[in-house]
Design a protein around this motif. Structure first.
Motif, mmCIF file in Angstrom:
data_model
loop_
_atom_site.group_PDB
_atom_site.id
_atom_site.type_symbol
_atom_site.label_atom_id
_atom_site.label_comp_id
_atom_site.label_asym_id
_atom_site.label_seq_id
_atom_site.Cartn_x
_atom_site.Cartn_y
_atom_site.Cartn_z
ATOM 1 N N ARG A 1 0.928 -1.101 0.013
ATOM 2 C CA ARG A 1 0.172 0.210 0.008
ATOM 3 C C ARG A 1 0.785 1.221 0.058
ATOM 4 O O ARG A 1 0.466 2.187 -0.777
ATOM 5 N N LYS A 2 2.137 1.226 0.756
ATOM 6 C CA LYS A 2 2.775 2.388 0.924
ATOM 7 C C LYS A 2 3.482 2.505 -0.392
ATOM 8 O O LYS A 2 3.667 3.854 -0.906
ATOM 9 N N ARG A 3 3.884 1.803 -1.184
ATOM 10 C CA ARG A 3 4.468 1.622 -2.589
ATOM 11 C C ARG A 3 3.676 2.244 -3.467
ATOM 12 O O ARG A 3 4.047 3.013 -4.439
ATOM 13 N N TRP A 4 2.494 1.825 -3.464
ATOM 14 C CA TRP A 4 1.235 2.199 -4.334
ATOM 15 C C TRP A 4 1.031 3.708 -4.208
ATOM 16 O O TRP A 4 1.243 4.427 -5.116
ATOM 17 N N ALA A 5 1.060 4.104 -2.912
ATOM 18 C CA ALA A 5 0.532 5.347 -2.645
ATOM 19 C C ALA A 5 1.683 6.210 -3.037
ATOM 20 O O ALA A 5 1.536 7.520 -3.357
ATOM 21 N N ASN A 6 2.994 5.992 -3.081
ATOM 22 C CA ASN A 6 4.162 6.723 -3.379
ATOM 23 C C ASN A 6 4.583 6.679 -4.848
ATOM 24 O O ASN A 6 5.601 7.086 -5.195
ATOM 25 N N ARG A 7 3.875 5.986 -5.563
ATOM 26 C CA ARG A 7 4.220 5.725 -7.123
ATOM 27 C C ARG A 7 4.291 7.080 -8.128
ATOM 28 O O ARG A 7 3.568 7.773 -7.714
ATOM 29 N N THR A 8 5.287 7.070 -8.664
ATOM 30 C CA THR A 8 5.133 8.452 -9.780
ATOM 31 C C THR A 8 4.218 8.329 -10.755
ATOM 32 O O THR A 8 3.766 7.201 -11.158
ATOM 33 N N GLU A 9 3.855 9.152 -11.472
ATOM 34 C CA GLU A 9 3.057 9.359 -12.720
ATOM 35 C C GLU A 9 3.708 8.425 -13.624
ATOM 36 O O GLU A 9 2.938 7.324 -14.366
ATOM 37 N N LYS A 10 4.856 8.343 -13.878
ATOM 38 C CA LYS A 10 5.509 7.232 -14.917
ATOM 39 C C LYS A 10 5.293 5.912 -14.494
ATOM 40 O O LYS A 10 5.185 5.059 -15.156
ATOM 41 N N GLN A 11 5.432 5.697 -13.186
ATOM 42 C CA GLN A 11 5.176 4.262 -12.587
ATOM 43 C C GLN A 11 3.871 3.735 -12.853
ATOM 44 O O GLN A 11 3.516 2.631 -13.118
ATOM 45 N N HIS A 12 2.866 4.620 -12.445
ATOM 46 C CA HIS A 12 1.629 4.374 -12.729
ATOM 47 C C HIS A 12 1.321 3.865 -14.124
ATOM 48 O O HIS A 12 0.649 3.073 -14.514
ATOM 49 N N ARG A 13 1.845 4.737 -14.985
ATOM 50 C CA ARG A 13 1.470 4.893 -16.701
ATOM 51 C C ARG A 13 2.190 3.443 -16.973
ATOM 52 O O ARG A 13 1.401 2.596 -17.863
ATOM 53 N N HIS A 14 3.164 2.954 -16.534
ATOM 54 C CA HIS A 14 4.024 1.725 -16.759
ATOM 55 C C HIS A 14 3.190 0.660 -16.270
ATOM 56 O O HIS A 14 2.819 -0.523 -16.883
ATOM 57 N N ARG A 15 2.544 0.723 -15.014
ATOM 58 C CA ARG A 15 1.821 -0.433 -14.696
ATOM 59 C C ARG A 15 0.462 -0.713 -15.647
ATOM 60 O O ARG A 15 0.020 -1.790 -15.709
ATOM 61 N N VAL A 16 -0.096 0.570 -16.020
ATOM 62 C CA VAL A 16 -1.247 0.457 -17.342
ATOM 63 C C VAL A 16 -0.990 -0.598 -18.284
ATOM 64 O O VAL A 16 -1.387 -1.213 -18.703
ATOM 65 N N LEU A 17 0.270 -0.050 -18.792
ATOM 66 C CA LEU A 17 0.797 -0.829 -19.893
ATOM 67 C C LEU A 17 1.270 -2.359 -19.766
ATOM 68 O O LEU A 17 1.058 -3.152 -20.370
ATOM 69 N N TRP A 18 1.766 -2.530 -18.461
ATOM 70 C CA TRP A 18 2.055 -3.947 -18.148
ATOM 71 C C TRP A 18 0.940 -4.815 -17.840
ATOM 72 O O TRP A 18 0.868 -5.841 -18.289
ATOM 73 N N SER A 19 -0.223 -4.116 -17.303
ATOM 74 C CA SER A 19 -1.315 -4.794 -16.876
ATOM 75 C C SER A 19 -1.951 -5.258 -18.220
ATOM 76 O O SER A 19 -2.486 -6.143 -18.511
ATOM 77 N N ALA A 20 -2.062 -4.214 -19.207
ATOM 78 C CA ALA A 20 -2.790 -4.535 -20.550
ATOM 79 C C ALA A 20 -2.027 -5.620 -21.087
ATOM 80 O O ALA A 20 -2.794 -6.614 -21.838
ATOM 81 N N MET A 21 -0.741 -5.814 -21.380
ATOM 82 C CA MET A 21 0.208 -6.931 -21.749
ATOM 83 C C MET A 21 -0.330 -8.358 -21.090
ATOM 84 O O MET A 21 -0.551 -9.084 -21.838
ATOM 85 N N GLN A 22 -0.618 -8.192 -19.711
ATOM 86 C CA GLN A 22 -0.948 -9.432 -18.957
ATOM 87 C C GLN A 22 -2.363 -9.838 -19.565
ATOM 88 O O GLN A 22 -2.821 -11.008 -19.738
#
Length: 138
Positions: free
Chosen positions: A20-41
């Protein structure tokens, strides 16, 4: 790190708190990377094409940071998704995650469109609008 199934209840709680702490402290770039990675999965699981990049996500991101379908601000949630969380939409699900077939919308808008054809969404909207008029509710 111990596997989840081998952790005690206390160890799991500590791991969850760290996540939860890591998620709350993510940068915009990290959030967008997660969007891409999740779409790939999802593409692998659904067996649909996937050929988008980080740049493709950046290119389609709404300039005003608002959902193009609902006009609501896109806001990263500290935990899980909220109705206003950004969500990657496949406009035509069969075409997959390819340039020209993706849009960033709110989680709510994507949920509304997820299991229906555009014509069905339109019919529901028309029906609901009529019900609201009949109920004299706005």
């Amino acid at each position: 790190m111990a596997s989840w199934k081998n952790m005690t209840g206390e160890q799991r709680e500590v791991a969850k708190a760290g996540n939860r702490k890591r998620w709350a402290n993510r940068t915009e770039k990290q959030h967008r990377h997660r969007v891409l990675w999740s779409a790939m999965q999802r593409a692998k699981k659904q067996g649909v094409p996937f050929s988008i990049t980080h740049q493709d996500i950046d290119d389609i991101w709404p300039k005003d940071n608002c959902c193009p379908a609902l006009g609501t601000p896109l806001v990263w949630a500290a935990k899980n998704f909220t109705p206003n969380s950004p969500s990657l939409d496949k406009i035509n699900p069969q075409l997959g995650y390819v340039v020209g077939n993706i849009a960033i919308v709110s989680y709510l808008a994507n949920s509304i469109m997820q299991n229906a054809l555009p014509s069905e969404v339109t019919k529901v909207a028309q029906w609901f609008s009529q019900q609201v008029e009949d109920w004299n509710v706005s």
